[in-house]
Design a protein around this motif. Structure first.
Motif, PDB file in Angstrom:
ATOM      1  N   THR A  45      31.610  37.059  36.169  1.00  0.00           N
ATOM      2  CA  THR A  45      31.749  36.653  37.341  1.00  0.00           C
ATOM      3  C   THR A  45      33.182  36.301  37.743  1.00  0.00           C
ATOM      4  O   THR A  45      34.000  36.477  38.257  1.00  0.00           O
ATOM      5  CB  THR A  45      31.129  35.616  37.970  1.00  0.00           C
ATOM      6  N   GLN A  46      33.924  35.566  36.529  1.00  0.00           N
ATOM      7  CA  GLN A  46      35.321  35.530  36.259  1.00  0.00           C
ATOM      8  C   GLN A  46      36.274  36.776  36.485  1.00  0.00           C
ATOM      9  O   GLN A  46      37.300  36.656  37.226  1.00  0.00           O
ATOM     10  CB  GLN A  46      35.596  34.578  35.042  1.00  0.00           C
ATOM     11  N   LYS A  47      35.760  37.604  35.907  1.00  0.00           N
ATOM     12  CA  LYS A  47      36.406  39.021  35.927  1.00  0.00           C
ATOM     13  C   LYS A  47      36.132  39.604  37.498  1.00  0.00           C
ATOM     14  O   LYS A  47      37.264  40.091  37.706  1.00  0.00           O
ATOM     15  CB  LYS A  47      35.734  40.200  34.858  1.00  0.00           C
ATOM     16  N   ALA A  48      35.037  39.545  38.050  1.00  0.00           N
ATOM     17  CA  ALA A  48      35.073  39.768  39.315  1.00  0.00           C
ATOM     18  C   ALA A  48      36.112  39.191  40.347  1.00  0.00           C
ATOM     19  O   ALA A  48      36.553  39.425  41.417  1.00  0.00           O
ATOM     20  CB  ALA A  48      33.501  39.808  39.851  1.00  0.00           C
ATOM     21  N   TYR A  49      35.946  37.900  40.080  1.00  0.00           N
ATOM     22  CA  TYR A  49      36.857  36.900  40.784  1.00  0.00           C
ATOM     23  C   TYR A  49      38.347  37.360  40.556  1.00  0.00           C
ATOM     24  O   TYR A  49      39.070  37.242  41.576  1.00  0.00           O
ATOM     25  CB  TYR A  49      36.668  35.595  40.296  1.00  0.00           C
TER      26      TYR A  49
ATOM     27  N   ALA B 281      23.917  32.212  30.427  1.00  0.00           N
ATOM     28  CA  ALA B 281      24.645  31.577  31.590  1.00  0.00           C
ATOM     29  C   ALA B 281      26.251  31.795  31.233  1.00  0.00           C
ATOM     30  O   ALA B 281      27.050  32.045  32.348  1.00  0.00           O
ATOM     31  CB  ALA B 281      24.308  30.149  31.829  1.00  0.00           C
ATOM     32  N   THR B 282      26.713  31.633  30.146  1.00  0.00           N
ATOM     33  CA  THR B 282      28.166  31.672  29.812  1.00  0.00           C
ATOM     34  C   THR B 282      28.447  33.077  29.929  1.00  0.00           C
ATOM     35  O   THR B 282      29.814  33.341  30.531  1.00  0.00           O
ATOM     36  CB  THR B 282      28.435  31.196  28.384  1.00  0.00           C
ATOM     37  N   GLU B 283      27.949  34.011  29.579  1.00  0.00           N
ATOM     38  CA  GLU B 283      27.950  35.449  29.712  1.00  0.00           C
ATOM     39  C   GLU B 283      28.081  35.811  31.163  1.00  0.00           C
ATOM     40  O   GLU B 283      29.151  36.583  31.793  1.00  0.00           O
ATOM     41  CB  GLU B 283      26.985  36.296  29.007  1.00  0.00           C
ATOM     42  N   VAL B 284      27.313  35.120  32.064  1.00  0.00           N
ATOM     43  CA  VAL B 284      27.449  35.454  33.398  1.00  0.00           C
ATOM     44  C   VAL B 284      28.644  35.062  34.197  1.00  0.00           C
ATOM     45  O   VAL B 284      29.268  35.669  34.987  1.00  0.00           O
ATOM     46  CB  VAL B 284      25.906  34.901  34.374  1.00  0.00           C
TER      47      VAL B 284
ATOM     48  N   GLN C 239      30.186  44.336  39.779  1.00  0.00           N
ATOM     49  CA  GLN C 239      28.944  44.244  40.246  1.00  0.00           C
ATOM     50  C   GLN C 239      27.801  44.509  39.486  1.00  0.00           C
ATOM     51  O   GLN C 239      26.787  43.712  39.123  1.00  0.00           O
ATOM     52  CB  GLN C 239      28.587  44.596  41.717  1.00  0.00           C
ATOM     53  N   ARG C 240      28.110  45.523  38.754  1.00  0.00           N
ATOM     54  CA  ARG C 240      26.860  46.098  37.873  1.00  0.00           C
ATOM     55  C   ARG C 240      26.759  45.291  36.467  1.00  0.00           C
ATOM     56  O   ARG C 240      25.772  45.026  35.862  1.00  0.00           O
ATOM     57  CB  ARG C 240      27.079  47.612  37.603  1.00  0.00           C
ATOM     58  N   GLU C 241      28.130  44.695  36.185  1.00  0.00           N
ATOM     59  CA  GLU C 241      28.268  43.993  34.856  1.00  0.00           C
ATOM     60  C   GLU C 241      27.516  42.517  35.332  1.00  0.00           C
ATOM     61  O   GLU C 241      26.779  42.100  34.335  1.00  0.00           O
ATOM     62  CB  GLU C 241      29.709  43.707  34.517  1.00  0.00           C
ATOM     63  N   VAL C 242      27.921  41.943  36.310  1.00  0.00           N
ATOM     64  CA  VAL C 242      27.296  40.641  36.675  1.00  0.00           C
ATOM     65  C   VAL C 242      25.406  40.728  36.702  1.00  0.00           C
ATOM     66  O   VAL C 242      25.132  39.801  36.275  1.00  0.00           O
ATOM     67  CB  VAL C 242      27.706  40.139  37.925  1.00  0.00           C
ATOM     68  N   ASP C 243      25.191  42.019  37.363  1.00  0.00           N
ATOM     69  CA  ASP C 243      23.649  42.293  37.418  1.00  0.00           C
ATOM     70  C   ASP C 243      23.168  42.198  36.119  1.00  0.00           C
ATOM     71  O   ASP C 243      21.887  41.579  35.692  1.00  0.00           O
ATOM     72  CB  ASP C 243      23.575  43.467  38.257  1.00  0.00           C
TER      73      ASP C 243
ATOM     74  N   SER D  13      33.743  29.694  42.878  1.00  0.00           N
ATOM     75  CA  SER D  13      34.128  29.712  41.417  1.00  0.00           C
ATOM     76  C   SER D  13      33.992  28.277  40.793  1.00  0.00           C
ATOM     77  O   SER D  13      33.623  28.255  39.808  1.00  0.00           O
ATOM     78  CB  SER D  13      35.383  30.351  41.168  1.00  0.00           C
ATOM     79  N   ARG D  14      34.815  27.308  41.341  1.00  0.00           N
ATOM     80  CA  ARG D  14      34.484  26.022  41.069  1.00  0.00           C
ATOM     81  C   ARG D  14      32.833  25.563  40.864  1.00  0.00           C
ATOM     82  O   ARG D  14      32.485  24.842  40.097  1.00  0.00           O
ATOM     83  CB  ARG D  14      35.347  24.969  41.731  1.00  0.00           C
TER      84      ARG D  14
END
Length: 267
Positions: free
Chosen positions: A137-141, A130-133, A226-230, A108-109
């Motif tokens: 990923t923060q939600k997945a984290y 990139a911010t949206e990605v 995973q689908r959201e990040v993709d 994450s860092r």
């Protein structure tokens, strides 16, 4: 004109003296014109050399920026995918939760650092993608930190249910029946899990928490992240391809400015 000719014919000594003087004046005038022409030509050459240097410097700057952007986007995508691998691993592995959590924190860092680098060098559209990605990923984290150890505990318990040790297998299956009973209390769950040899303290603590979220819903949540990040990565890739002109046959170059005509004086 006739008077001048008659005068020089009557005074040949004056004409003889005037001819060399005219020749000298003509030579001086020719030198002055030649020097002026050379000076003008030298200024034009200096202007042309300066323009060529500016064009070369700008082309070098653009090429360097193109390379930096390509590298930063590639590194960001790599970091995002690596983070998702680590996050998803928390749901599927019965490894030590603390060490896996440390790997997720490190991923994450690194992703946050890569995002900051992209925001410094990339156009606004790519930076926003990139911010949206990063948000996805923060939600997945957060989901992995909350539900990963619980799902990992289930994986560990299922593994022990197939143990070759009869006692361990019996205790694990008994604990699984308790967990499948939605009406079981925290005390009953913890007692049943504490008897299973092979579960970590983290697994016992997470599996004991009532009401436990069904494993199927946890796994579905992992896949949704995973689908959201993709999807966000696909948008970033599209924006990055436009930025890098990936459909072109060559690296982007700056258009050459209009060349000055050599006979014009520099302003």
């Amino acid at each position: 004109m006739t008077a001048f000719r008659q005068y020089f014919e009557d005074n040949p000594e004056i004409f003889a003296a005037l001819v060399p003087a005219l020749a000298i004046l003509g030579g001086l005038l020719g030198n002055i014109i030649s020097a002026k022409f050379q000076a003008t030509s030298g200024r034009d050459q200096a202007v042309a050399a300066r323009e060529a240097a500016q064009i070369a410097a700008e082309a070098q700057r653009v090429a360097a920026l193109w390379s930096v952007r390509q590298l930063q986007v590639a590194e960001f995508i790599r970091s995002a995918r690596e983070m998702m691998v680590v996050c998803n691993g928390m749901y599927r592995s019965d490894d030590d939760a603390e060490s896996r959590r440390a790997r997720v924190d490190a991923a994450s860092r690194e992703l946050a650092l890569r995002e900051a680098e992209i925001r410094l060098v990339a156009p606004a559209k790519v930076a926003q993608a990139a911010t949206e990605v990063a948000k996805a990923t923060q939600k997945a984290y957060l989901g992995a930190m909350r539900w990963g150890p619980l799902a990992g505990g289930r994986v560990a318990l299922k593994r022990l249910c197939n143990s070759e040790n009869d006692a361990v297998r019996h205790e694990a299956r008994a604990a699984m029946r308790v967990l499948d009973d939605e009406g079981s209390s925290w005390i009953v769950r913890r007692q049943a899990l504490s008897t299973v040899d092979g579960l970590s303290g983290e697994h016992i603590r997470r599996l004991s928490e009532p009401p436990a979220k069904p494993t199927q819903r946890i796994v579905e949540g992992m896949h949704a992240h995973q689908r959201e990040v993709d999807r966000k990565l696909a948008k970033l890739l599209e924006a990055a391809r436009v930025m890098l002109r990936s459909d072109d046959d060559a690296l982007p170059t700056m258009p050459a400015p209009e060349q000055r005509r050599r006979w014009r004086r520099a302003a």
